[in-house]
Design a protein around this motif. Structure first.
Motif, PDB file in Angstrom:
ATOM      1  N   THR A 126       0.841  -1.447   0.149  1.00  0.00           N
ATOM      2  CA  THR A 126      -0.136   0.289  -0.162  1.00  0.00           C
ATOM      3  C   THR A 126       1.095   1.147  -0.052  1.00  0.00           C
ATOM      4  OG1 THR A 126      -1.911  -1.343   1.205  1.00  0.00           O
ATOM      5  CG2 THR A 126      -1.948   1.152   0.903  1.00  0.00           C
ATOM      6  N   VAL A 127       0.566   2.206  -0.963  1.00  0.00           N
ATOM      7  CA  VAL A 127       1.205   3.567  -1.016  1.00  0.00           C
ATOM      8  C   VAL A 127       0.366   4.691  -0.621  1.00  0.00           C
ATOM      9  CG1 VAL A 127       2.630   5.196  -2.497  1.00  0.00           C
ATOM     10  CG2 VAL A 127       2.436   2.986  -2.611  1.00  0.00           C
ATOM     11  N   ALA A 128       0.366   4.914   0.855  1.00  0.00           N
ATOM     12  CA  ALA A 128      -0.915   5.763   1.170  1.00  0.00           C
ATOM     13  C   ALA A 128      -0.311   7.225   1.332  1.00  0.00           C
ATOM     14  CB  ALA A 128      -0.576   5.265   2.511  1.00  0.00           C
ATOM     15  N   SER A 129      -1.480   8.172   1.496  1.00  0.00           N
ATOM     16  CA  SER A 129      -1.869   9.608   1.664  1.00  0.00           C
ATOM     17  C   SER A 129      -0.796  10.375   2.627  1.00  0.00           C
ATOM     18  CB  SER A 129      -2.806  10.381   1.256  1.00  0.00           C
ATOM     19  OG  SER A 129      -3.917   9.706   1.934  1.00  0.00           O
ATOM     20  N   ASN A 130      -1.266   9.123   4.302  1.00  0.00           N
ATOM     21  CA  ASN A 130      -0.552   9.668   5.491  1.00  0.00           C
ATOM     22  C   ASN A 130      -1.298  10.861   5.563  1.00  0.00           C
ATOM     23  OD1 ASN A 130       0.987   8.012   5.157  1.00  0.00           O
ATOM     24  ND2 ASN A 130       2.638   8.440   4.742  1.00  0.00           N
ATOM     25  N   GLY A 131      -2.572  11.211   5.252  1.00  0.00           N
ATOM     26  CA  GLY A 131      -3.721  12.060   5.514  1.00  0.00           C
ATOM     27  C   GLY A 131      -4.188  12.173   4.777  1.00  0.00           C
ATOM     28  N   PRO A 132      -5.425  13.261   4.845  1.00  0.00           N
ATOM     29  CA  PRO A 132      -6.167  13.674   3.434  1.00  0.00           C
ATOM     30  C   PRO A 132      -6.083  14.514   2.322  1.00  0.00           C
ATOM     31  CG  PRO A 132      -6.568  14.880   6.078  1.00  0.00           C
ATOM     32  CD  PRO A 132      -5.838  14.004   6.354  1.00  0.00           C
ATOM     33  N   VAL A 133      -6.648  13.654   1.480  1.00  0.00           N
ATOM     34  CA  VAL A 133      -6.225  14.458   0.440  1.00  0.00           C
ATOM     35  C   VAL A 133      -7.668  14.690  -0.952  1.00  0.00           C
ATOM     36  CG1 VAL A 133      -3.691  13.776   0.661  1.00  0.00           C
ATOM     37  CG2 VAL A 133      -5.457  12.426  -1.016  1.00  0.00           C
ATOM     38  N   ARG A 134      -7.285  15.098  -1.168  1.00  0.00           N
ATOM     39  CA  ARG A 134      -8.454  15.232  -2.589  1.00  0.00           C
ATOM     40  C   ARG A 134      -8.560  14.966  -3.573  1.00  0.00           C
ATOM     41  NH1 ARG A 134     -12.687  18.565  -4.689  1.00  0.00           N
ATOM     42  NH2 ARG A 134     -13.385  17.591  -5.941  1.00  0.00           N
ATOM     43  N   ALA A 135      -7.236  14.506  -4.212  1.00  0.00           N
ATOM     44  CA  ALA A 135      -7.303  13.629  -5.220  1.00  0.00           C
ATOM     45  C   ALA A 135      -4.995  12.997  -5.288  1.00  0.00           C
ATOM     46  CB  ALA A 135      -7.105  14.561  -6.028  1.00  0.00           C
ATOM     47  N   THR A 136      -5.436  12.808  -6.256  1.00  0.00           N
ATOM     48  CA  THR A 136      -3.583  11.561  -6.301  1.00  0.00           C
ATOM     49  C   THR A 136      -3.957  11.896  -7.524  1.00  0.00           C
ATOM     50  OG1 THR A 136      -4.885   9.586  -4.484  1.00  0.00           O
ATOM     51  CG2 THR A 136      -2.975   9.184  -5.436  1.00  0.00           C
ATOM     52  N   LEU A 137      -2.295  11.823  -7.523  1.00  0.00           N
ATOM     53  CA  LEU A 137      -1.596  12.176  -9.211  1.00  0.00           C
ATOM     54  C   LEU A 137      -1.066  10.805 -10.263  1.00  0.00           C
ATOM     55  CD1 LEU A 137      -1.812  13.677 -11.916  1.00  0.00           C
ATOM     56  CD2 LEU A 137       0.034  15.775 -10.722  1.00  0.00           C
ATOM     57  N   GLU A 138      -1.147  10.449 -10.804  1.00  0.00           N
ATOM     58  CA  GLU A 138      -0.208   9.890 -10.659  1.00  0.00           C
ATOM     59  C   GLU A 138       0.509  10.168 -11.934  1.00  0.00           C
ATOM     60  OE1 GLU A 138      -1.706   5.626  -9.548  1.00  0.00           O
ATOM     61  OE2 GLU A 138      -2.081   6.025 -11.553  1.00  0.00           O
ATOM     62  N   LEU A 139       1.698   9.972 -12.188  1.00  0.00           N
ATOM     63  CA  LEU A 139       3.301  10.432 -12.878  1.00  0.00           C
ATOM     64  C   LEU A 139       3.939   9.419 -13.386  1.00  0.00           C
ATOM     65  CD1 LEU A 139       3.285  14.078 -11.906  1.00  0.00           C
ATOM     66  CD2 LEU A 139       2.062  13.299 -13.209  1.00  0.00           C
ATOM     67  N   ALA A 140       4.426   9.384 -14.986  1.00  0.00           N
ATOM     68  CA  ALA A 140       5.429   8.835 -15.376  1.00  0.00           C
ATOM     69  C   ALA A 140       6.830   8.886 -13.563  1.00  0.00           C
ATOM     70  CB  ALA A 140       6.145   9.222 -16.378  1.00  0.00           C
ATOM     71  N   ALA A 141       7.042   7.441 -13.386  1.00  0.00           N
ATOM     72  CA  ALA A 141       8.326   7.154 -12.335  1.00  0.00           C
ATOM     73  C   ALA A 141       9.175   8.699 -13.501  1.00  0.00           C
ATOM     74  CB  ALA A 141       8.747   6.220 -12.651  1.00  0.00           C
ATOM     75  N   GLY A 142       9.833   9.506 -12.054  1.00  0.00           N
ATOM     76  CA  GLY A 142      10.877  10.331 -11.758  1.00  0.00           C
ATOM     77  C   GLY A 142      11.080  11.823 -12.570  1.00  0.00           C
ATOM     78  N   VAL A 143       9.467  11.768 -12.778  1.00  0.00           N
ATOM     79  CA  VAL A 143       8.887  12.860 -13.393  1.00  0.00           C
ATOM     80  C   VAL A 143       9.352  13.889 -12.045  1.00  0.00           C
ATOM     81  CG1 VAL A 143       6.819  14.388 -13.479  1.00  0.00           C
ATOM     82  CG2 VAL A 143       7.565  12.437 -15.221  1.00  0.00           C
ATOM     83  N   THR A 144       9.237  13.856 -11.237  1.00  0.00           N
ATOM     84  CA  THR A 144       9.092  14.503  -9.273  1.00  0.00           C
ATOM     85  C   THR A 144      10.069  14.991  -9.651  1.00  0.00           C
ATOM     86  OG1 THR A 144       8.751  13.116  -8.320  1.00  0.00           O
ATOM     87  CG2 THR A 144       6.604  14.358  -8.548  1.00  0.00           C
ATOM     88  N   GLU A 145      11.466  14.274  -9.833  1.00  0.00           N
ATOM     89  CA  GLU A 145      12.912  14.782  -9.186  1.00  0.00           C
ATOM     90  C   GLU A 145      13.064  15.079 -10.214  1.00  0.00           C
ATOM     91  OE1 GLU A 145      16.394  12.339  -8.021  1.00  0.00           O
ATOM     92  OE2 GLU A 145      15.436  10.783  -9.574  1.00  0.00           O
ATOM     93  N   ARG A 146      12.858  14.844 -11.581  1.00  0.00           N
ATOM     94  CA  ARG A 146      13.517  15.949 -12.700  1.00  0.00           C
ATOM     95  C   ARG A 146      12.682  16.822 -12.274  1.00  0.00           C
ATOM     96  NH1 ARG A 146      11.327  16.344 -17.950  1.00  0.00           N
ATOM     97  NH2 ARG A 146      10.150  15.031 -17.552  1.00  0.00           N
ATOM     98  N   LEU A 147      11.531  17.266 -12.081  1.00  0.00           N
ATOM     99  CA  LEU A 147      11.354  18.447 -12.129  1.00  0.00           C
ATOM    100  C   LEU A 147      11.400  19.543 -10.909  1.00  0.00           C
ATOM    101  CD1 LEU A 147       7.830  17.603 -14.233  1.00  0.00           C
ATOM    102  CD2 LEU A 147      10.515  19.103 -15.011  1.00  0.00           C
TER     103      LEU A 147
END
Length: 164
Positions: A126-147
């Motif tokens: 399980t990959v959890a948000s660890n708190g309430p969130v309105r949405a979850t965004l899935e992106l290609a692996a490595g995009v968040t690090e690269r940007l």
């Protein structure tokens, strides 16, 4: 001879759903779901840089259950936005997802709450948000690090009351 008849009788009793002809790939079950409607989304990093994406909208439970399963890849400027409708704890997994993803958990005000980078394909963890969130965004692996996208950065999208 008796053993053979028992086997044939048992084979005849196999439900139709389990016969080989019924086990072919079914879209949305063991094949990618068709592409969902897309919308623009922008992430604004703390230094003011804007990163645009085209995201598929997963809004109903059947779309959310399948997500990006069975898709061989996700383009660097695309993704899928899971709109939960209201803030809640979000728990995701990578079952039948063959492309590694970055999962971005977004609070109701559009701020990034948490990022899980480079999730493990096919994992049942399980990959959890660890708190309430309105949405979850899935992106290609490595995009968040690269940007250099981090928790606290802002997501612009209509569900957060902001236009990209």
């Amino acid at each position: 001879m008796m053993l053979r008849r028992t086997f044939l009788a048992a084979a005849a009793a196999v439900p139709a759903a389990l016969r080989p002809e019924a086990l072919r790939a079914q879209p949305g079950v063991d094949a990618p779901q068709p592409r969902l409607p897309t919308e623009p989304l922008v992430i604004v990093t703390r230094d003011g840089r804007r990163h645009g994406f085209t995201v598929e909208m997963a809004v109903d439970p059947s779309q959310q259950m399948i997500g990006l399963m069975f898709r061989p890849s996700v383009k660097p400027d695309e993704g899928m936005l899971f709109d939960w409708g209201a803030p809640r704890e979000s728990s995701m997994w990578m079952r039948n997802t063959i492309a590694s993803l970055d999962m971005v958990f977004i609070a109701a005000d559009g701020r990034i709450h948490r990022i899980a980078e480079r999730t493990v394909p096919q994992s049942l963890a399980t990959v959890a948000s660890n708190g309430p969130v309105r949405a979850t965004l899935e992106l290609a692996a490595g995009v968040t690090e690269r940007l250099d996208i981090r928790a606290g950065d802002r997501v612009l999208h209509r569900i957060f009351g902001t236009a990209p």
